[in-house]
Motif scaffolding. Structure first.
Motif, PDB file in Angstrom:
ATOM      1  N   VAL A   4       0.830  -1.203   0.000  1.00  0.00           N
ATOM      2  CA  VAL A   4       0.000   0.000   0.000  1.00  0.00           C
ATOM      3  C   VAL A   4       0.862   1.249   0.000  1.00  0.00           C
ATOM      4  O   VAL A   4       0.647   2.164  -0.773  1.00  0.00           O
ATOM      5  N   ASP A   5       1.858   1.315   0.858  1.00  0.00           N
ATOM      6  CA  ASP A   5       2.642   2.544   0.973  1.00  0.00           C
ATOM      7  C   ASP A   5       4.057   2.283   1.479  1.00  0.00           C
ATOM      8  O   ASP A   5       4.574   3.012   2.297  1.00  0.00           O
ATOM      9  N   LEU A   6       4.670   1.274   0.978  1.00  0.00           N
ATOM     10  CA  LEU A   6       5.973   0.875   1.493  1.00  0.00           C
ATOM     11  C   LEU A   6       7.002   1.999   1.419  1.00  0.00           C
ATOM     12  O   LEU A   6       7.801   2.160   2.322  1.00  0.00           O
ATOM     13  N   LEU A   7       6.967   2.800   0.374  1.00  0.00           N
ATOM     14  CA  LEU A   7       7.983   3.837   0.224  1.00  0.00           C
ATOM     15  C   LEU A   7       7.493   5.240   0.554  1.00  0.00           C
ATOM     16  O   LEU A   7       8.171   5.985   1.244  1.00  0.00           O
ATOM     17  N   GLU A   8       6.344   5.610   0.066  1.00  0.00           N
ATOM     18  CA  GLU A   8       5.894   6.996   0.222  1.00  0.00           C
ATOM     19  C   GLU A   8       4.380   7.053   0.384  1.00  0.00           C
ATOM     20  O   GLU A   8       3.635   6.897  -0.588  1.00  0.00           O
ATOM     21  N   LYS A  19      -8.606   5.874   0.890  1.00  0.00           N
ATOM     22  CA  LYS A  19      -7.737   4.798   1.373  1.00  0.00           C
ATOM     23  C   LYS A  19      -6.623   5.358   2.254  1.00  0.00           C
ATOM     24  O   LYS A  19      -6.220   4.729   3.227  1.00  0.00           O
ATOM     25  N   TYR A  20      -6.146   6.538   1.915  1.00  0.00           N
ATOM     26  CA  TYR A  20      -5.106   7.173   2.725  1.00  0.00           C
ATOM     27  C   TYR A  20      -5.629   7.433   4.145  1.00  0.00           C
ATOM     28  O   TYR A  20      -4.953   7.139   5.128  1.00  0.00           O
ATOM     29  N   VAL A  21      -6.843   7.965   4.250  1.00  0.00           N
ATOM     30  CA  VAL A  21      -7.437   8.241   5.558  1.00  0.00           C
ATOM     31  C   VAL A  21      -7.668   6.927   6.316  1.00  0.00           C
ATOM     32  O   VAL A  21      -7.394   6.841   7.521  1.00  0.00           O
ATOM     33  N   LEU A  22      -8.124   5.901   5.617  1.00  0.00           N
ATOM     34  CA  LEU A  22      -8.308   4.599   6.253  1.00  0.00           C
ATOM     35  C   LEU A  22      -6.975   4.051   6.742  1.00  0.00           C
ATOM     36  O   LEU A  22      -6.890   3.502   7.843  1.00  0.00           O
ATOM     37  N   ARG A  23      -5.937   4.210   5.963  1.00  0.00           N
ATOM     38  CA  ARG A  23      -4.598   3.788   6.374  1.00  0.00           C
ATOM     39  C   ARG A  23      -4.198   4.472   7.679  1.00  0.00           C
ATOM     40  O   ARG A  23      -3.667   3.842   8.591  1.00  0.00           O
ATOM     41  N   LEU A  24      -4.458   5.774   7.787  1.00  0.00           N
ATOM     42  CA  LEU A  24      -4.146   6.495   9.028  1.00  0.00           C
ATOM     43  C   LEU A  24      -4.936   5.926  10.202  1.00  0.00           C
ATOM     44  O   LEU A  24      -4.386   5.738  11.295  1.00  0.00           O
ATOM     45  N   ARG A  25      -6.210   5.656   9.979  1.00  0.00           N
ATOM     46  CA  ARG A  25      -7.033   5.071  11.042  1.00  0.00           C
ATOM     47  C   ARG A  25      -6.467   3.714  11.473  1.00  0.00           C
ATOM     48  O   ARG A  25      -6.458   3.391  12.659  1.00  0.00           O
ATOM     49  N   LEU A  26      -5.989   2.948  10.511  1.00  0.00           N
ATOM     50  CA  LEU A  26      -5.412   1.644  10.827  1.00  0.00           C
ATOM     51  C   LEU A  26      -4.128   1.790  11.636  1.00  0.00           C
ATOM     52  O   LEU A  26      -3.972   1.146  12.675  1.00  0.00           O
ATOM     53  N   ILE A  27      -3.209   2.620  11.189  1.00  0.00           N
ATOM     54  CA  ILE A  27      -1.916   2.687  11.870  1.00  0.00           C
ATOM     55  C   ILE A  27      -2.012   3.305  13.264  1.00  0.00           C
ATOM     56  O   ILE A  27      -1.176   3.030  14.116  1.00  0.00           O
ATOM     57  N   TYR A  28      -3.049   4.105  13.516  1.00  0.00           N
ATOM     58  CA  TYR A  28      -3.242   4.674  14.855  1.00  0.00           C
ATOM     59  C   TYR A  28      -4.168   3.823  15.719  1.00  0.00           C
ATOM     60  O   TYR A  28      -4.522   4.212  16.826  1.00  0.00           O
ATOM     61  N   GLY A  29      -4.579   2.662  15.201  1.00  0.00           N
ATOM     62  CA  GLY A  29      -5.417   1.752  15.972  1.00  0.00           C
ATOM     63  C   GLY A  29      -6.829   2.263  16.180  1.00  0.00           C
ATOM     64  O   GLY A  29      -7.504   1.864  17.125  1.00  0.00           O
ATOM     65  N   PHE A  42      -8.205  -3.173   1.177  1.00  0.00           N
ATOM     66  CA  PHE A  42      -6.836  -3.344   0.687  1.00  0.00           C
ATOM     67  C   PHE A  42      -6.569  -4.748   0.133  1.00  0.00           C
ATOM     68  O   PHE A  42      -5.494  -5.008  -0.384  1.00  0.00           O
ATOM     69  N   HIS A  43      -7.540  -5.655   0.264  1.00  0.00           N
ATOM     70  CA  HIS A  43      -7.426  -7.029  -0.258  1.00  0.00           C
ATOM     71  C   HIS A  43      -6.176  -7.731   0.279  1.00  0.00           C
ATOM     72  O   HIS A  43      -5.471  -8.411  -0.450  1.00  0.00           O
ATOM     73  N   ALA A  44      -5.925  -7.547   1.567  1.00  0.00           N
ATOM     74  CA  ALA A  44      -4.711  -8.062   2.192  1.00  0.00           C
ATOM     75  C   ALA A  44      -4.911  -9.465   2.751  1.00  0.00           C
ATOM     76  O   ALA A  44      -5.928  -9.754   3.386  1.00  0.00           O
ATOM     77  N   ASP A  45      -3.929 -10.308   2.514  1.00  0.00           N
ATOM     78  CA  ASP A  45      -3.846 -11.605   3.180  1.00  0.00           C
ATOM     79  C   ASP A  45      -2.845 -11.528   4.328  1.00  0.00           C
ATOM     80  O   ASP A  45      -2.951 -12.272   5.301  1.00  0.00           O
ATOM     81  N   TYR A  46      -1.859 -10.649   4.187  1.00  0.00           N
ATOM     82  CA  TYR A  46      -0.808 -10.451   5.181  1.00  0.00           C
ATOM     83  C   TYR A  46      -0.591  -8.958   5.390  1.00  0.00           C
ATOM     84  O   TYR A  46      -0.862  -8.160   4.500  1.00  0.00           O
ATOM     85  N   VAL A  47      -0.081  -8.623   6.586  1.00  0.00           N
ATOM     86  CA  VAL A  47       0.198  -7.227   6.918  1.00  0.00           C
ATOM     87  C   VAL A  47       1.607  -7.156   7.488  1.00  0.00           C
ATOM     88  O   VAL A  47       1.946  -7.880   8.427  1.00  0.00           O
ATOM     89  N   LEU A  48       2.428  -6.268   6.916  1.00  0.00           N
ATOM     90  CA  LEU A  48       3.739  -5.932   7.456  1.00  0.00           C
ATOM     91  C   LEU A  48       3.568  -4.598   8.150  1.00  0.00           C
ATOM     92  O   LEU A  48       3.167  -3.615   7.517  1.00  0.00           O
ATOM     93  N   CYS A  49       3.833  -4.545   9.454  1.00  0.00           N
ATOM     94  CA  CYS A  49       3.523  -3.339  10.208  1.00  0.00           C
ATOM     95  C   CYS A  49       4.627  -3.041  11.223  1.00  0.00           C
ATOM     96  O   CYS A  49       5.129  -3.939  11.883  1.00  0.00           O
ATOM     97  N   GLY A  50       4.940  -1.766  11.366  1.00  0.00           N
ATOM     98  CA  GLY A  50       5.915  -1.322  12.352  1.00  0.00           C
ATOM     99  C   GLY A  50       5.370  -0.277  13.296  1.00  0.00           C
ATOM    100  O   GLY A  50       6.120   0.318  14.052  1.00  0.00           O
ATOM    101  N   THR A  51       4.060  -0.037  13.271  1.00  0.00           N
ATOM    102  CA  THR A  51       3.482   0.979  14.144  1.00  0.00           C
ATOM    103  C   THR A  51       2.932   0.331  15.417  1.00  0.00           C
ATOM    104  O   THR A  51       2.205  -0.657  15.353  1.00  0.00           O
ATOM    105  N   PRO A  52       3.292   0.874  16.579  1.00  0.00           N
ATOM    106  CA  PRO A  52       2.902   0.250  17.850  1.00  0.00           C
ATOM    107  C   PRO A  52       1.393   0.070  18.033  1.00  0.00           C
ATOM    108  O   PRO A  52       0.950  -0.982  18.490  1.00  0.00           O
ATOM    109  N   ALA A  53       0.603   1.068  17.688  1.00  0.00           N
ATOM    110  CA  ALA A  53      -0.845   0.981  17.927  1.00  0.00           C
ATOM    111  C   ALA A  53      -1.484  -0.128  17.092  1.00  0.00           C
ATOM    112  O   ALA A  53      -2.290  -0.917  17.601  1.00  0.00           O
ATOM    113  N   MET A  54      -1.119  -0.193  15.823  1.00  0.00           N
ATOM    114  CA  MET A  54      -1.708  -1.227  14.966  1.00  0.00           C
ATOM    115  C   MET A  54      -1.193  -2.610  15.348  1.00  0.00           C
ATOM    116  O   MET A  54      -1.961  -3.579  15.369  1.00  0.00           O
ATOM    117  N   ASN A  55       0.095  -2.710  15.675  1.00  0.00           N
ATOM    118  CA  ASN A  55       0.633  -3.995  16.128  1.00  0.00           C
ATOM    119  C   ASN A  55      -0.093  -4.477  17.378  1.00  0.00           C
ATOM    120  O   ASN A  55      -0.443  -5.649  17.491  1.00  0.00           O
TER     121      ASN A  55
END
Length: 84
Positions: A4-8, A19-29, A42-55
């Protein structure tokens, strides 16, 4: 494989502001049903995440998320499988 946004993240804003706003909602939990958003939007089967709230949100919901990678205490990156 899709990312979705690995680089930028601003590229997602230009492609789809909702989708950008939804992404923010996701990463902030802040998303009430993250598994639904990840699957349906996002049609995701897997999620790579480094944000504490979403993790933390995914770790607290083993019914919908199975941690695959990321047990090292000094590394905040985690990989989860999204379960229906």
């Amino acid at each position: 494989m899709r990312f979705v946004d690995l680089l930028e993240p601003a590229m997602l804003w230009h492609a789809d502001p909702n989708k950008y706003v939804l992404r923010l909602r996701l990463i902030y939990g802040a998303e009430r049903e993250p598994q639904r958003a990840l699957r349906e939007v996002f049609h995701a089967d897997y999620v790579l995440c480094g944000t504490p709230a979403m993790n933390a949100q995914m770790a607290a919901d083993p019914r919908h998320f199975v941690q695959i990678v990321g047990t090292e205490p000094m590394n905040s990156l985690r990989v989860y499988r999204v379960v229906d």
